[in-house]
Design an enzyme around this catalytic site. Structure first.
Site, short mmCIF file in Angstrom:
data_model
loop_
_atom_site.label_atom_id
_atom_site.label_comp_id
_atom_site.label_asym_id
_atom_site.label_seq_id
_atom_site.Cartn_x
_atom_site.Cartn_y
_atom_site.Cartn_z
N ASP A 106 -3.59 -4.66 3.29
CA ASP A 106 -2.60 -5.70 3.51
C ASP A 106 -1.48 -5.51 2.48
O ASP A 106 -0.91 -4.43 2.38
CB ASP A 106 -3.27 -7.08 3.45
CG ASP A 106 -2.33 -8.24 3.72
OD1 ASP A 106 -1.99 -8.47 4.89
OD2 ASP A 106 -1.93 -8.92 2.75
N HIS A 308 -7.67 -7.79 11.17
CA HIS A 308 -6.82 -7.50 10.01
C HIS A 308 -7.59 -7.21 8.73
O HIS A 308 -7.08 -6.54 7.83
CB HIS A 308 -5.89 -8.69 9.78
CG HIS A 308 -4.87 -8.45 8.71
ND1 HIS A 308 -3.90 -7.46 8.80
CD2 HIS A 308 -4.67 -9.06 7.51
CE1 HIS A 308 -3.15 -7.49 7.72
NE2 HIS A 308 -3.60 -8.43 6.92
#
Length: 331
Positions: A106, A308
C-alpha cells in the site's frame, strides 16, 4: 544463500536522524525492511517475520512516521515522500547497515519504490505489494484523480483536515475492521474490484459498512492490536497517516527531478486480482510496462481472490514469493 538464526520478536524505538520510529525486529542476517500501509502498522507483517527470519534474514518492520508509537509531526508538510524515504534511509543506517532489501505494501510500496529510485546504493532490491511503481511520485495527484473519479474519491475526501480525521478516530477498532474487511477479497458486496468512491454527502466509512463476520485471515485480536497502535495518538489517531495523502500533490513537484528515471535494482511486484488498485485508471497498462520501469523485474505475481491486504490475506503465497525473490537477489 542467506545465513543466520531466527529469534523472538523484539520491539524498540530507533532515532533515524530524521524522526523516532518504533520497530519490531526478528532474526539475523541480511537486512529486510517491511513497510506497512494505511490503515495498518508493523503488525500487518505478523505472518512474515518468522518465515523470513527462519530463512536467515534480519527482519525489521517499523511503524512509519505518524503511525503507532512512532513520532507524529504536527505539520502536514512533514509527511512528504522525501521525508518518508529519509526515514527509511536513516533507519537502515541506524541499524548499522549499508544496504537493505525493502518490501512495501500500500503506501509502503511508494516509499519502497521511491527509495530504490533515489538511493539504489542503499536499497539492494525492492518488492512492492498492491501499488505498482509509477515514477516519479508513484501516486497520481488530486488534480488528476479529482477529474477521473470526482470529489468523493476517497483520496480527495482525505485532503481536507478535520472531518475525516475525527470520523476515523471516533472508534479506531471499527475503522480498522470496516476498512480491512471492506477492501478485502472476502467482502461479499464486491463482485469485482472498483475504485473507492464514497456516496455523495455520506461519511467516508458509510461505503465500508460493519461486516457481519470476520474473514478467516482476520480476528478480533488482530483488530484490537491495530486499534491500540492508533490509540497512541488519541483524537489525532489518523491525522498523521492522512497527512501522507495531503502531500500527494506536493510530491509531484518534489519528485519531478526523477521524471523519466528507472528503478535499476532487482524488483518484484505482487497484487491481488480483487485489489481496488487494479481498477484504477491506467494500472493495467502500467503493469504491462513494468519491465521498462524496472528493467531488473524478477517477477510479477497476481494472487487469485485476494483483495488489497496482500500479505495478510495470502501470507503463504506472499512468503513463498518473497523468499524466492530474496534468494534470487542473494545468489
Amino acid at each position: 544463500m542467506a545465513t543466520g538464526q531466527s529469534s523472538h520478536l523484539t520491539h524498540t524505538h530507533i532515532d533515524t536522524g530524521t524522526t523516532t520510529l518504533h520497530v519490531a525486529e526478528q532474526g539475523s542476517g541480511p537486512l529486510v525492511v517491511l513497510l506497512h500501509g494505511f490503515p495498518e502498522s508493523w503488525y500487518s507483517w505478523r505472518h512474515q517475520f518468522t518465515a523470513l527470519a527462519e530463512a536467515g534474514y534480519r527482519v525489521v518492520a517499523p511503524d512509519q512516521r505518524g503511525y503507532g508509537s512512532s513520532h507524529s509531526p504536527q505539520n502536514i508538510e512533514d509527511y512528504t515522500l522525501p521525508h518518508l524515504v529519509g526515514d527509511l534511509i536513516g533507519l537502515i543506517k541506524a541499524l548499522g547497515q549499508q544496504q537493505a532489501l525493502v518490501v512495501g505494501h500500500d503506501w509502503g510500496a511508494p516509499v519502497a519504490w521511491a527509495a530504490a529510485l533515489m538511493r539504489p546504493d542503499m536499497v539492494r532490491a525492492v518488492a512492492g505489494l498492491s501499488v505498482p511503481p509509477s515514477p516519479p511520485a508513484f501516486m497520481p495527484p488530486p488534480s488528476l484523480t479529482r477529474r477521473l473519479y470526482g470529489e468523493d474519491f476517497y483520496q480527495i475526501r482525505f485532503q481536507e483536515p478535520g472531518v475525516v480525521d475525527a470520523e476515523l478516530a471516533a472508534d479506531p477498532a471499527a475503522t480498522v475492521r470496516r476498512l480491512l474487511v471492506g477492501a478485502s477479497g472476502d467482502n461479499p458486496a464486491l463482485t469485482q474490484p472498483r475504485p473507492w468512491v464514497v456516496p455523495e454527502g455520506a461519511p467516508v466509512l458509510e461505503s465500508m459498512p460493519e461486516p457481519g463476520s470476520l474473514p478467516q485471515w482476520l480476528d478480533n485480536e488482530d483488530i484490537e492490536t491495530f486499534a491500540a497502535d492508533y490509540a497512541h495518538h488519541g483524537p489525532r489517531a489518523f491525522t498523521g497517516p492522512l497527512n501522507w495523502y495531503r502531500n500527494i500533490e506536493r510530491n509531484q513537484h518534489l519528485m519531478s527531478p526523477f521524471a523519466g528515471a528507472t528503478i535499476d535494482v532487482p524488483a518484484l511486484y505482487m497484487v491481488g486480482d480483487q485489489d481496488m488498485v487494479t481498477a484504477l485508471h491506467g494500472v493495467s497498462q502500467l503493469r504491462e510496462s513494468l519491465h521498462l520501469i524496472a528493467p531488473k523485474l524478477h517477477a510479477q505475481h497476481t494472487l487469485p481472490g485476494c483483495g488489497h491486504w496482500t500479505q495478510q490475506e495470502r501470507p503463504h503465497q506472499v512468503n513463498e514469493a518473497l523468499l524466492d525473490f530474496l534468494a534470487h537477489v542473494q545468489d
